[in-house]
Design an enzyme around this catalytic site. Sequence first.
Site, PDB file in Angstrom:
ATOM      1  N   GLN A 157       0.829  -1.216   0.000  1.00  0.00           N
ATOM      2  CA  GLN A 157       0.000   0.000   0.000  1.00  0.00           C
ATOM      3  C   GLN A 157       0.861   1.262   0.000  1.00  0.00           C
ATOM      4  O   GLN A 157       0.359   2.342  -0.288  1.00  0.00           O
ATOM      5  CB  GLN A 157      -0.984   0.006   1.169  1.00  0.00           C
ATOM      6  CG  GLN A 157      -0.368   0.160   2.544  1.00  0.00           C
ATOM      7  CD  GLN A 157      -1.418   0.082   3.658  1.00  0.00           C
ATOM      8  OE1 GLN A 157      -1.803  -0.997   4.103  1.00  0.00           O
ATOM      9  NE2 GLN A 157      -1.890   1.238   4.127  1.00  0.00           N
ATOM     10  N   CYS A 163      -5.472   0.643   3.538  1.00  0.00           N
ATOM     11  CA  CYS A 163      -5.508  -0.789   3.850  1.00  0.00           C
ATOM     12  C   CYS A 163      -6.876  -1.373   3.543  1.00  0.00           C
ATOM     13  O   CYS A 163      -6.983  -2.525   3.101  1.00  0.00           O
ATOM     14  CB  CYS A 163      -5.181  -0.985   5.318  1.00  0.00           C
ATOM     15  SG  CYS A 163      -6.358  -0.199   6.436  1.00  0.00           S
ATOM     16  N   HIS A 297      -6.342  -1.100  11.442  1.00  0.00           N
ATOM     17  CA  HIS A 297      -5.723  -1.599  10.214  1.00  0.00           C
ATOM     18  C   HIS A 297      -6.602  -2.720   9.649  1.00  0.00           C
ATOM     19  O   HIS A 297      -7.378  -3.327  10.390  1.00  0.00           O
ATOM     20  CB  HIS A 297      -4.314  -2.117  10.531  1.00  0.00           C
ATOM     21  CG  HIS A 297      -3.497  -2.491   9.331  1.00  0.00           C
ATOM     22  ND1 HIS A 297      -3.390  -1.690   8.216  1.00  0.00           N
ATOM     23  CD2 HIS A 297      -2.739  -3.595   9.073  1.00  0.00           C
ATOM     24  CE1 HIS A 297      -2.602  -2.287   7.334  1.00  0.00           C
ATOM     25  NE2 HIS A 297      -2.198  -3.439   7.819  1.00  0.00           N
ATOM     26  N   ASN A 318      -0.990  -9.355   4.639  1.00  0.00           N
ATOM     27  CA  ASN A 318      -0.869  -7.908   4.817  1.00  0.00           C
ATOM     28  C   ASN A 318      -0.457  -7.299   3.477  1.00  0.00           C
ATOM     29  O   ASN A 318      -0.258  -8.029   2.486  1.00  0.00           O
ATOM     30  CB  ASN A 318       0.161  -7.615   5.919  1.00  0.00           C
ATOM     31  CG  ASN A 318       0.028  -6.209   6.498  1.00  0.00           C
ATOM     32  OD1 ASN A 318      -0.740  -5.374   6.021  1.00  0.00           O
ATOM     33  ND2 ASN A 318       0.802  -5.944   7.538  1.00  0.00           N
TER      34      ASN A 318
END
Length: 350
Positions: A157, A163, A297, A318
Site C-alpha cells: 500500500q 488498507c 488496520h 498484509n
Amino acid sequence: MASYIANKPLITAALTLLAVLAIANCICSAVAARDLSSSGYGEEAMTARHEKWMAEHGRTYKDEAEKARRFQVFRANAALVDRSNAAAGGGKKYQLAINRFADMTHDEFMARYTGFKPVPATGKKMPGFKYENVTLSDDQQAVDWRRKGAVTDVKNQEQCGCCWAFSAVAAIEGMHQIKTGELASLSEQQLLDCSTNGNNNGCGGGTMEYAFQYVIGSNGGIATEAAYPYTATQGMCQNVQPSVAVSSYQQVPRDDEDALAAAVAGQPVSVAVDSSNFQFYRGGVMTADSCGTNLNHAVTAVGYGTAEDGTQYWLLKNQWGNTWGEEGYMRLQRGVGACGVAKDASYSIA
Ligand SMILES: *[C@@H]1O[C@H](CO)[C@@H](O)[C@H](O)[C@H]1NC(C)=O
C-alpha cells in the site's frame, strides 16, 4: 584516572548487559540472532548500525538535522526490537526485526501505513451469515488459500492509508478464484479513487464494507489491477471496464472466532485488527499480549492452522510488501481475541 575509576561500575554493568544480550542472542532463532548481532547502544555503535541500515535500505536524508532526528528514532526502535527479541528466548512466540520502517516513529507509521475506520453504528449492514451452520471437516482443521491458488502476490500500500481497499480486493480476488478457478489481481486504485461512499476517504482511511457496497452498487464490478494500476495517491475516478462483479457481502458475527473459522474455510475474509505492534513483526505467532483491540488496520484472513508448539493461529495477508513478516504474511494467535481480529470481519459474495 579518577574518572576511569568512577566509571568502572558503569562499565562493568554495561559489559554484563552485553553478555546477557549475547546469551539471549544465542537462544533466539537464527533470524533474530542476525538482527541482534550488532547489539550496543553507545553513540558510535548505534551510528554505525544506522549507517549500515541506511545503506541496506537505500535511505538518504535531506540534511544533517533530519538525519540526526531519524537517528534518534532509529536508536529507540532498535532498542525496542532488541529488547523484545531478547525476551523471546524466555518464551515470546514471535520475533521482531529492524526492517525498512526502523526510522519511523510509531505515530508516523500508523498514520501512513494503516487506515482502517470502522463503519459508524448507524451504517448500513447486510443481513445473514451463510456459514452459520458450517461444521469444519477433518481436512478443514487447517486452511491455507494460497495452496489453492486463491491468493495473489503480496502487494504494497506504500504511504497511503488505504488498507481497507487492499483488504476488500483480496477478499474479492479469493471469492472470484473459488467460483471460477481464475486468479485475477484486482484494482485497489479503483476503490481508492471511486469508493468515496460511506466514510471512505482515500488514503485517509476507510472500511471494506463500504468498498464492497461500491463494487456491488455503483459500478457493476471491479477492474483488474492491470487495467487500473495502483499509484498510492487518490486521483480522479476513472471509467474503466469492470472485470469481476460482487452481488452482496456479509459480516461474520462479532467476537466469534469459530464463526470466523467457518467463513475462512469458505473463502478469504476481510478483517480489521489492532496493528499497534505490527511495525517490526518478523515472524512467529504474534500473541494477544502485544496489542489491544483498537481496530486501526485491515488485512485479509487467508487461512488458519496450528503452530508446532500447539499455538493456534490465523494466517493474515498484509500489504506492506513481502520483506515484512513471513514473506508479507503474519500468523496471529487464534482463539483468544488477539488484536480484535474477530471484531469486524466481512466477505463478498459472487
Ligand atoms: C441454519 O440452520 C437453521 C436451523 O435449521 C436454519 O433456520 C437456517 O436457515 C440455517 N442457515 C443457513 C445459512 O443455512
